[in-house]
Design a protein around this motif. Structure first.
Motif, PDB file in Angstrom:
ATOM      1  N   ALA A  21      -4.514  -7.461   0.401  1.00  0.00           N
ATOM      2  CA  ALA A  21      -3.570  -8.128   1.108  1.00  0.00           C
ATOM      3  C   ALA A  21      -4.091  -9.198   2.057  1.00  0.00           C
ATOM      4  N   GLN A  22      -5.378  -8.730   2.651  1.00  0.00           N
ATOM      5  CA  GLN A  22      -6.112  -9.706   3.479  1.00  0.00           C
ATOM      6  C   GLN A  22      -6.697 -10.743   2.815  1.00  0.00           C
ATOM      7  N   GLN A  23      -7.381 -10.204   1.545  1.00  0.00           N
ATOM      8  CA  GLN A  23      -8.001 -11.239   0.664  1.00  0.00           C
ATOM      9  C   GLN A  23      -7.309 -12.261   0.095  1.00  0.00           C
ATOM     10  N   LEU A  24      -6.018 -11.983  -0.155  1.00  0.00           N
ATOM     11  CA  LEU A  24      -5.222 -13.020  -0.992  1.00  0.00           C
ATOM     12  C   LEU A  24      -4.065 -13.622  -0.080  1.00  0.00           C
ATOM     13  N   GLY A  25      -4.081 -13.275   1.289  1.00  0.00           N
ATOM     14  CA  GLY A  25      -3.153 -13.681   2.384  1.00  0.00           C
ATOM     15  C   GLY A  25      -1.900 -13.526   1.911  1.00  0.00           C
ATOM     16  N   LEU A  26      -1.602 -12.377   1.519  1.00  0.00           N
ATOM     17  CA  LEU A  26      -0.183 -11.714   1.356  1.00  0.00           C
ATOM     18  C   LEU A  26      -0.201 -10.508   2.242  1.00  0.00           C
ATOM     19  N   GLU A  27       1.322 -10.138   2.485  1.00  0.00           N
ATOM     20  CA  GLU A  27       1.648  -9.042   3.280  1.00  0.00           C
ATOM     21  C   GLU A  27       1.351  -7.792   2.606  1.00  0.00           C
ATOM     22  N   VAL A  28       1.193  -6.676   3.052  1.00  0.00           N
ATOM     23  CA  VAL A  28       0.793  -5.310   2.404  1.00  0.00           C
ATOM     24  C   VAL A  28       2.140  -4.936   1.568  1.00  0.00           C
ATOM     25  N   ALA A  29       3.429  -5.139   2.124  1.00  0.00           N
ATOM     26  CA  ALA A  29       4.418  -4.801   1.667  1.00  0.00           C
ATOM     27  C   ALA A  29       4.612  -5.554   0.207  1.00  0.00           C
ATOM     28  N   THR A  30       4.198  -6.664   0.165  1.00  0.00           N
ATOM     29  CA  THR A  30       4.194  -7.529  -1.121  1.00  0.00           C
ATOM     30  C   THR A  30       3.241  -7.167  -2.212  1.00  0.00           C
ATOM     31  N   VAL A  31       2.094  -6.640  -1.591  1.00  0.00           N
ATOM     32  CA  VAL A  31       1.035  -5.973  -2.509  1.00  0.00           C
ATOM     33  C   VAL A  31       1.450  -4.830  -3.263  1.00  0.00           C
ATOM     34  N   SER A  32       2.070  -3.914  -2.096  1.00  0.00           N
ATOM     35  CA  SER A  32       2.488  -2.614  -2.720  1.00  0.00           C
ATOM     36  C   SER A  32       3.775  -2.686  -3.737  1.00  0.00           C
ATOM     37  N   ASN A  33       4.598  -3.726  -3.207  1.00  0.00           N
ATOM     38  CA  ASN A  33       5.493  -4.085  -4.204  1.00  0.00           C
ATOM     39  C   ASN A  33       5.274  -4.345  -5.761  1.00  0.00           C
ATOM     40  N   PHE A  34       4.027  -5.190  -5.592  1.00  0.00           N
ATOM     41  CA  PHE A  34       3.418  -5.477  -6.991  1.00  0.00           C
ATOM     42  C   PHE A  34       2.977  -4.347  -7.702  1.00  0.00           C
ATOM     43  N   PHE A  35       2.236  -3.534  -7.124  1.00  0.00           N
ATOM     44  CA  PHE A  35       1.764  -2.402  -7.806  1.00  0.00           C
ATOM     45  C   PHE A  35       2.974  -1.501  -8.458  1.00  0.00           C
ATOM     46  N   MET A  36       3.995  -1.167  -7.352  1.00  0.00           N
ATOM     47  CA  MET A  36       5.044  -0.569  -7.727  1.00  0.00           C
ATOM     48  C   MET A  36       5.794  -1.167  -9.100  1.00  0.00           C
ATOM     49  N   ASN A  37       6.078  -2.434  -8.915  1.00  0.00           N
ATOM     50  CA  ASN A  37       6.549  -3.145  -9.931  1.00  0.00           C
ATOM     51  C   ASN A  37       5.768  -3.229 -11.463  1.00  0.00           C
ATOM     52  N   ARG A  51      12.659 -15.637  -2.327  1.00  0.00           N
ATOM     53  CA  ARG A  51      11.688 -14.944  -3.286  1.00  0.00           C
ATOM     54  C   ARG A  51      10.236 -15.474  -3.215  1.00  0.00           C
ATOM     55  N   LEU A  52       9.337 -14.760  -3.208  1.00  0.00           N
ATOM     56  CA  LEU A  52       7.821 -15.137  -3.171  1.00  0.00           C
ATOM     57  C   LEU A  52       7.307 -15.321  -4.650  1.00  0.00           C
ATOM     58  N   VAL A  53       6.776 -16.610  -4.740  1.00  0.00           N
ATOM     59  CA  VAL A  53       6.005 -16.770  -6.086  1.00  0.00           C
ATOM     60  C   VAL A  53       4.501 -16.919  -5.726  1.00  0.00           C
ATOM     61  N   PHE A  54       3.908 -15.957  -6.542  1.00  0.00           N
ATOM     62  CA  PHE A  54       2.611 -15.997  -6.554  1.00  0.00           C
ATOM     63  C   PHE A  54       1.742 -17.060  -6.936  1.00  0.00           C
ATOM     64  N   THR A  55       0.819 -17.287  -6.272  1.00  0.00           N
ATOM     65  CA  THR A  55      -0.030 -18.472  -6.805  1.00  0.00           C
ATOM     66  C   THR A  55      -0.876 -18.030  -7.849  1.00  0.00           C
ATOM     67  N   ASP A  56      -1.202 -18.907  -8.909  1.00  0.00           N
ATOM     68  CA  ASP A  56      -1.959 -18.476 -10.058  1.00  0.00           C
ATOM     69  C   ASP A  56      -3.273 -17.380  -9.776  1.00  0.00           C
ATOM     70  N   ILE A  57      -3.910 -17.693  -8.825  1.00  0.00           N
ATOM     71  CA  ILE A  57      -5.164 -16.829  -8.494  1.00  0.00           C
ATOM     72  C   ILE A  57      -4.803 -15.617  -8.051  1.00  0.00           C
ATOM     73  N   GLN A  58      -3.765 -15.480  -7.214  1.00  0.00           N
ATOM     74  CA  GLN A  58      -3.270 -14.338  -6.509  1.00  0.00           C
ATOM     75  C   GLN A  58      -2.662 -13.356  -7.697  1.00  0.00           C
ATOM     76  N   ARG A  59      -1.726 -13.997  -8.675  1.00  0.00           N
ATOM     77  CA  ARG A  59      -1.374 -13.239  -9.756  1.00  0.00           C
ATOM     78  C   ARG A  59      -2.513 -12.620 -10.671  1.00  0.00           C
ATOM     79  N   ARG A  60      -3.566 -13.569 -11.025  1.00  0.00           N
ATOM     80  CA  ARG A  60      -4.391 -12.983 -11.809  1.00  0.00           C
ATOM     81  C   ARG A  60      -5.288 -12.134 -11.240  1.00  0.00           C
TER      82      ARG A  60
END
Length: 98
Positions: A59-75, A29-38
């Protein structure tokens, strides 16, 4: 030397167990860093449903996969709907009690 041999055996056995049966090893399970989450939460406050292009940029700015960013917004949309429903349930319970 013996310790190194044991490590190699463990790596080989874990690799074999993840390959057997055609099952893929589950990603941790990926745990976002504080800056990513904020950052993601701040963007969500402004834009509930960012475009695919915007998600790629985030995703590029935060060093995440696009799928991860997409899932964040869905959730996040799901969580905000759940909050809204909970508030609605609380309001309806208050008005029905007399």
């Amino acid at each position: 030397m013996q310790n190194q041999g044991q490590q190699q055996q463990q790596q080989q056995s874990s690799a074999q167990s993840s390959q057997s049966g055609g099952h893929h090893a589950k990603k941790p399970r990926l745990v976002f860093t504080d800056i990513q989450r904020r950052t993601l939460q701040a963007i969500f406050k402004e834009t509930k449903r960012p475009s695919k292009e915007m998600q790629v940029t985030i995703a590029q700015q935060l060093g995440l996969e696009v799928a991860t960013v997409s899932n964040f917004f869905m959730n996040a949309r799901r969580r905000s709907m759940d909050k809204w429903k909970d508030q609605d349930d609380d309001n309806s319970n208050c008005s029905s009690q007399k």
